[in-house]
Design an enzyme around this catalytic site. Structure first.
Site, PDB file in Angstrom:
ATOM      1  N   HIS A  15       0.846  -1.206   0.000  1.00 48.42           N
ATOM      2  CA  HIS A  15       0.000   0.000   0.000  1.00 48.42           C
ATOM      3  C   HIS A  15       0.875   1.247   0.000  1.00 48.42           C
ATOM      4  O   HIS A  15       1.828   1.352   0.758  1.00 48.42           O
ATOM      5  CB  HIS A  15      -0.895   0.027   1.242  1.00 48.42           C
ATOM      6  CG  HIS A  15      -2.045  -0.919   1.151  1.00 48.42           C
ATOM      7  ND1 HIS A  15      -3.149  -0.842   1.969  1.00 48.42           N
ATOM      8  CD2 HIS A  15      -2.279  -1.969   0.320  1.00 48.42           C
ATOM      9  CE1 HIS A  15      -4.008  -1.785   1.644  1.00 48.42           C
ATOM     10  NE2 HIS A  15      -3.504  -2.494   0.658  1.00 48.42           N
ATOM     11  N   TYR A  64      -8.935   5.105   8.273  1.00 46.68           N
ATOM     12  CA  TYR A  64      -9.055   5.368   9.714  1.00 46.68           C
ATOM     13  C   TYR A  64     -10.068   6.501   9.855  1.00 46.68           C
ATOM     14  O   TYR A  64      -9.810   7.615   9.376  1.00 46.68           O
ATOM     15  CB  TYR A  64      -7.717   5.810  10.298  1.00 46.68           C
ATOM     16  CG  TYR A  64      -6.664   4.711  10.376  1.00 46.68           C
ATOM     17  CD1 TYR A  64      -6.476   4.017  11.560  1.00 46.68           C
ATOM     18  CD2 TYR A  64      -5.864   4.388   9.290  1.00 46.68           C
ATOM     19  CE1 TYR A  64      -5.508   3.011  11.659  1.00 46.68           C
ATOM     20  CE2 TYR A  64      -4.899   3.389   9.372  1.00 46.68           C
ATOM     21  CZ  TYR A  64      -4.731   2.709  10.568  1.00 46.68           C
ATOM     22  OH  TYR A  64      -3.783   1.716  10.660  1.00 46.68           O
ATOM     23  N   PRO A  71      -3.806  -0.663  18.994  1.00 45.49           N
ATOM     24  CA  PRO A  71      -3.622  -1.085  17.599  1.00 45.49           C
ATOM     25  C   PRO A  71      -3.703   0.032  16.560  1.00 45.49           C
ATOM     26  O   PRO A  71      -3.400  -0.203  15.387  1.00 45.49           O
ATOM     27  CB  PRO A  71      -4.745  -2.101  17.378  1.00 45.49           C
ATOM     28  CG  PRO A  71      -5.766  -1.783  18.414  1.00 45.49           C
ATOM     29  CD  PRO A  71      -5.033  -1.224  19.581  1.00 45.49           C
ATOM     30  N   LYS A  85       1.346  -1.049  15.186  1.00 44.91           N
ATOM     31  CA  LYS A  85       2.756  -1.170  15.554  1.00 44.91           C
ATOM     32  C   LYS A  85       3.107  -2.439  16.347  1.00 44.91           C
ATOM     33  O   LYS A  85       4.297  -2.759  16.488  1.00 44.91           O
ATOM     34  CB  LYS A  85       3.173   0.049  16.395  1.00 44.91           C
ATOM     35  CG  LYS A  85       3.235   1.324  15.595  1.00 44.91           C
ATOM     36  CD  LYS A  85       4.477   1.350  14.702  1.00 44.91           C
ATOM     37  CE  LYS A  85       4.420   2.397  13.644  1.00 44.91           C
ATOM     38  NZ  LYS A  85       4.295   1.895  12.275  1.00 44.91           N
ATOM     39  N   TYR A 143       4.365   5.743  10.279  1.00 39.00           N
ATOM     40  CA  TYR A 143       3.476   4.626   9.938  1.00 39.00           C
ATOM     41  C   TYR A 143       4.237   3.523   9.187  1.00 39.00           C
ATOM     42  O   TYR A 143       4.059   2.338   9.448  1.00 39.00           O
ATOM     43  CB  TYR A 143       2.287   5.124   9.109  1.00 39.00           C
ATOM     44  CG  TYR A 143       1.161   4.111   9.040  1.00 39.00           C
ATOM     45  CD1 TYR A 143       0.085   4.167   9.927  1.00 39.00           C
ATOM     46  CD2 TYR A 143       1.187   3.075   8.103  1.00 39.00           C
ATOM     47  CE1 TYR A 143      -0.932   3.227   9.880  1.00 39.00           C
ATOM     48  CE2 TYR A 143       0.176   2.126   8.050  1.00 39.00           C
ATOM     49  CZ  TYR A 143      -0.882   2.212   8.940  1.00 39.00           C
ATOM     50  OH  TYR A 143      -1.885   1.267   8.890  1.00 39.00           O
TER      51      TYR A 143
END
Ligand code: RFL
Ligand code: PHB
Length: 389
Positions: free
Chosen positions: A72, A200, A292, A296, A384
């Site tokens: 991604h 998100y 979560p 990570k 990220y």
């Protein structure tokens, strides 16, 4: 029995460490409390950082991940219906791999089988002894028979509820903890993901996440109060609530179906320091838990394994102890950075019971900064996709 490194726990940390050490000619012995089927039935993480991907490849367990995993370039952030993209690749040149922890664990088991490594399942009453002496050993029972394993080092890869961390005396441990006043209700369904990248979504009804495992397997989560139980949530109720929290155009194209797994995970941040005591080294969830939100948990387990593996190879191959002596310090420096990122993403995206109007405005301002400021997006992208090892 004797081995060089006794590994407690056959989850992703234990198996990855075992696989890497064996490939470097260092003997290991993995002791897992549960059955293999049980370990492989746990649905957990889904996103791998570049560093974790490279480590899995180095362990010789990356072929299926490279075939079936999805790279991604970014993810979406949404807030009360508005959505924008964070371009990881464009911002920092890195991507993430979407490939489930269940699959990583399966590939690691297969790789361990292929090299004939020893993984003992259903090991009961594992106990660690003489960890500060020169000759530590591990006792356990198998089918009711007492067993003893002598070793040079013990790697405690037995997760948050394992015995390794508890084997360090309370007076040498310092623990840091934050418990969040909500959990995530997650479902897995054989439906095509609603978007090609993760979404998100912050919403006044609570946070939601649209994730996936592959083109026909979706993973969705919604924030729920800690008092909710899985039985309280029918599939229909879950889909209805998820749609309310996603932007309307996304909700309109969401494909629903029966859940094949449904569970609630509480959110917590936890770190124990130090991560070494004598000849015991803690790795992964045994030493730390992240909420979560930043994906990570598994990735931190991988970076711990990297530092410990490097230290042990240096010890056995070059007779130097700097690597194992600096393990705790190096691992913790990276862990605290990931803690900060997970905490800040969690704080920005969730609805906290009793939050003031001021705190709500702060959340909106954080999101607005990400939407409008390329530097802020780059910082998110770097965190990220994973800070360097
Ligand atoms: P694990 O995976 O917990 O594996 C530890 C293993 O040790 C065994 N064990 C023992 N063995 C022998 N003797 C004992 N006394 C033992 N006690 C325990 C256990 O049976 C188990 O097999 O830790 P590890 O290897 O450090 O891996 C860490 C990751 O599993 C973890 O960080 C992530 O899964 C966290 N996590 C998530 N991370 C993400 O990045 N994204 C997610 O979506 C995500 N979802 C989750 C999660 C963790 C969850 N837990 C732990 C409740 C969802 C859940 C439900
Ligand atoms: C998942 O797909 O399970 C997942 C993905 C990203 C997260 C958490 C969980 O931040």
């Amino acid at each position: 029995m004797r081995t060089q490194v006794a590994i407690i726990g056959g989850g992703p940390s234990g198996l990855l460490l075992s696989q890497l050490l064996n490939k470097a000619g260092i003997s290991t012995f993995v002791l897992e409390r549960k059955s293999r089927d049980y370990v492989l039935s746990r649905i957990r993480a889904g996103v791998l950082e570049t560093g974790a991907v490279e480590l899995i490849r180095a362990a010789g367990a990356g072929a299926r991940m490279d075939r079936e995993g999805q790279l991604h370039d970014g993810c979406y952030l949404a807030s009360n219906g508005r959505m924008f993209h964070v371009d990881f690749k464009g911002s920092c040149g890195k991507q993430v791999m979407v490939y489930g922890q269940t699959e990583v664990t399966k590939d690691l088991y297969d790789a361990q089988d292929a090299i004939g490594a020893t993984v003992i399942h259903d090991a009961e009453d594992v106990a660690l002894h003489d960890l500060t002496g020169d000759a530590p050993f591990v006792t356990y029972s198998l089918n009711g028979q007492p067993q003893r394993l002598d070793c040079d080092f013990v790697a405690g890869c037995d997760g948050f509820h394992g015995i390794s961390r508890q084997s360090m005396p309370a007076e040498v441990r310092r623990e840091f903890e934050k418990v969040y006043p909500f959990g995530w209700l997650g479902i897995l369904s054989r439906t095509p993901p609603v978007e090609h990248e993760l979404i998100y979504a912050a919403h006044d009804r609570g946070f939601a996440l649209a994730s996936m495992r592959n083109t026909m397997l979706s993973r969705y989560y919604i924030q729920v109060p800690l008092t909710d139980r899985v039985e309280d949530w029918s599939d229909d109720a879950f889909w209805t609530e998820l749609k309310l929290r996603l932007p309307a155009d996304v909700a309109a194209r969401l494909v629903t179906g029966p859940s094949i797994e449904k569970s609630i995970a509480p959110l917590r941040s936890f770190v124990t320091e130090p991560m070494r005591w004598g000849r015991l080294f803690l790795c992964g969830d045994a030493a730390h838990i992240v909420p979560p939100t930043g994906a990570k948990g598994l990735n931190l387990a991988a970076s711990d394994v990297h530092y410990l593996y490097e230290g042990l190879v240096q010890h056995y191959k070059q007779g130097q102890s700097d690597g194992i002596d600096s393990y705790s310090q190096r691992a913790l420096a990276r862990i605290w950075q990931a803690m900060r990122f997970s905490w800040s993403l969690t704080t920005m995206m969730h609805r906290f019971p009793g939050a003031s109007d001021y705190e709500r405005r702060m959340q909106d301002s954080e999101l607005a900064q990400l939407e409008n400021n390329a530097t802020a997006r780059r910082l998110m992208a770097e965190n990220y996709t994973g800070l360097p090892y």
